[in-house]
Design an enzyme around this catalytic site. Structure first.
Site: not given
Lengths: 233, 220, 233, 220
Positions: B46-47
């Site tokens: 997840s960025e």
């Protein structure tokens, strides 16, 4: 050891001035410098340019500063979930500069690392690339992005020592270490403040060289935007 | 008509390959994590700064310092890592993430994607989408074939402001699975159960390429 | 969890081919991948381009590969303290490309981070800037440097897990995390290999996504180049 | 003639200011750490990846994983940090280090420095020197005033390949302390004990600027 400890948020933020450009760490409400944001509210300074991935929610985080009309311009990647923001933006009261999230992160790091500009593929062919230099590398177009500096950076860490060394927890790290590098003056608030030597020198995320002031924050609310739980089992 | 969002997620889950690092966007893409085929090990990035993202927490394990890019509380699996945003996008831009799944408002027949802005409406921002689509070598779009007005979202050219150009490789909708061909065009690969080629044709405004009269049904 | 464990150095390096470009971590002899260097010696491959800050000493580290004439080209920032290196360089047997240390580090990171090029002030006005684009930022000249890629990167860490997550110790970290990001295939050797979940996810220096193969090394000599002690007290 | 290397190091140590982060090069600069004035707190950075570098270790504390940029074994003080080489040069390039002290083979009157390469001789490489001199805002060169042949190292133009241009601000030699003026020229600030202005003039090939007949002696 170079001592960085200040009394509290008010002491740390005392010379932040109306019209200043301020970076604030955090992703959504996760890892935001709650104490310093409160101090900025109380200082009643305005005309601020805030660089932060998001803009808080109506009644928490940067939303406080928006409610009080202290912000002139926001530089962010995503500003949803905030009605007052929307109102001020649509009415033209608030300038907004939207930047792809990876470019925002890299531009902060670049400023801290003395890299004035770099090429990235992000945004090529979109309105983001308007007016920017385009160059092909390995057959693929990239755009030139520049470093993003700030008068002040305000970050939140989990643990810190009085030499300014910081350790973050979980995904509350996000933009904090990058912004810490980019501020002319960087102010860190931490949940736990210890003496130099108490943190493992192998395990520090932000070396103290980037931090000018540090204090132990208090009364962290750590509000959750999307409390999502697993109902199974 | 066709399958629902869960069906789209299930079909995309079949695209996962063992050992892949995967970034799932908000919405339908998030659901993909629930349908990983047996024997396939993937890790979710997840960025906002985690690799090895696990399911949502139980109430007693909720941690405000542990969220995904959709700001939802999450858990971390054994072997997980947290990192800062520049490291996160180093993974993405540097092509260390093997698959990106995201939603879209429009996709053009040459792989352009529009998913961040509607002129005249409040703009929330592109978040990490522009970095993701410009960098990923393998992008699957998960979306409904048509919008709420019934208009096709698969177009000759996008009408909305672009998020990225020439980047989408595959699309999974409620009606079909389609490849974007290198020279342009939506190649029909699979139909949703019970959906006819004619129905897909009429819901696709861009150039639809049907190379066979025997287009198989998705196996969900 | 994605499993990265291989048997040993020979297994990790098995597909490294003659003529390959290889990055090797380390600063001097500190933090070098001793086991994999030994494996490369035993594989008898040659024509290698080695990217490493230094070139070892005559009888340790990359010096082994030089003695066996396995290296065609070295890309480094400092190559002193090595007589065989000097002989091969002066005789023209060995190509040498010298790069400022900070640019070398940043070019490795850039490759790993998908940044094809960036501007830096280092080397402006020197022979390093020959043929490179020069541009002023903030009134100061900078040169454009490009990402430095490699077919393989070989790194040494202190602890690792079988998902490829790495923790380094002391100044043995140096170029290792950057090169780990830049290799098409990255091989990590570690002093201690544990199961996923045993390392604190807050405290990992190289996330496993950058590592394709990992093994527990053995018989580390950790030779010291300049043993310097304080005789006082 | 003049002072010795230790004298040069002692004089440079007087330039340290409280709260500075300092990078010391190999040779004379390394000695500066031994003469920090009372009441002055500074932290030493070594570009191989440590901030808060301490003295050399006692025999029983030698650690192969803990060295400085000269590859010497060192210790770490309380509050020290280790980091990778890109972070290290981020500190340097980003101007977070307040003072850099390094040796030189030649310095020109406009602040150019040559200290890495002698044509026809084995080249060892520039290491971190080019990054340091290109980035630091405050660079002091520590060197002998003349080379082994007795030739001046303070020149109109450097004859050797450059390490950096327009970067040196101050020079401390065995004979004198000199500023490099913004418009060029070596401004004489202090004489080494017992050394005459005439002696400094004759050892300085580049433009020497003497603004006063009363140039003080260094206080060591």
């Amino acid at each position: 050891m170079i001592e960085k400890k200040v009394l509290n948020a008010a002491d740390g933020c005392k010379d932040i001035f109306s019209g200043a450009t301020i970076m604030l760490g955090g992703f959504g409400l996760c890892g935001i410098p709650e104490n310093c944001i409160q101090a900025l509210v109380e200082m009643k300074i305005n005309g601020l340019t805030c660089i932060s991935n998001n803009a808080g929610v109506d009644d928490f985080g940067l939303g406080y500063l928006l409610q009080n009309k202290q912000i002139k311009k926001m530089i962010s990647s995503y500003v949803g979930e905030n009605e007052e923001f929307e109102r001020q933006m649509l009415s033209g009261e608030l300038e907004v500069d939207l930047i792809p999230q990876g470019s925002l992160a890299e531009r902060c790091r670049a400023a801290g690392a003395g890299i004035p500009a770099f090429f990235t593929p992000a945004g090529f062919g979109t309105e983001i690339s308007k007016g920017k230099e385009v160059r092909n590398f390995n057959g693929k177009p990239h755009i030139l992005e520049t470093a993003l500096n700030a008068d002040f950076a305000i970050v939140k860490a989990w643990k810190g020592d009085t030499a300014g060394n910081l350790i973050y927890k979980g995904t509350a790290r996000n933009f904090n270490p990058l912004m810490a590098m980019a501020g002319k003056i960087t102010i860190a608030e931490v949940e736990e403040l210890v003496s130099p030597g108490e943190l493992d020198p192998n395990q520090i995320h932000t070396p103290g060289i980037f931090i000018q002031r540090i204090f132990k924050g208090s009364n962290y609310e750590k509000r959750i935007e999307q409390r999502t739980v697993n109902e199974n089992k | 008509m066709g399958i629902d969002k869960i069906g789209i997620a299930k079909r995309i889950a079949q695209e996962l390959r063992n050992g892949w690092y995967v970034n799932l966007g908000i919405g339908i893409p998030t659901l993909v994590a629930n349908y990983i085929p047996d024997g396939i090990n993937v890790e979710f990035q997840s960025e906002n700064g985690i690799l090895g993202m696990g399911p949502f927490p139980r109430e007693e394990n909720v941690d405000a310092d542990l969220i995904n890019a959709g700001k939802q509380t999450i858990t971390a699996l054994p072997g997980a890592v947290y990192f800062d945003s520049s490291m996160s996008f180093a993974m993405i831009r540097g092509k260390h993430v093997q698959l990106t799944v995201l939603g879209a408002m429009e996709v053009s027949e040459n792989g352009d994607i529009a998913n961040w802005k509607i002129p005249g409406k409040m703009v929330k921002g592109m978040g990490g989408a522009m970095d993701l689509v410009a960098s990923a070598e393998n992008i699957i779009v998960a979306m409904m074939h048509t919008n709420k007005k019934g208009e096709s979202k698969l177009l000759e050219n996008c009408s909305l402001p672009l998020t990225g150009v020439n980047c989408v490789k595959k699309i999974v909708t409620n009606l079909a699975v389609l490849n974007i061909l290198p020279d342009g065009g939506f190649e029909l690969l699979e139909r949703a159960p019970g959906v006819t080629i004619e129905a897909i044709k009429s819901a696709t405004k861009g150039k639809l390429i049907v190379n066979s009269s025997e287009i198989p049904e998705m196996q969900l």
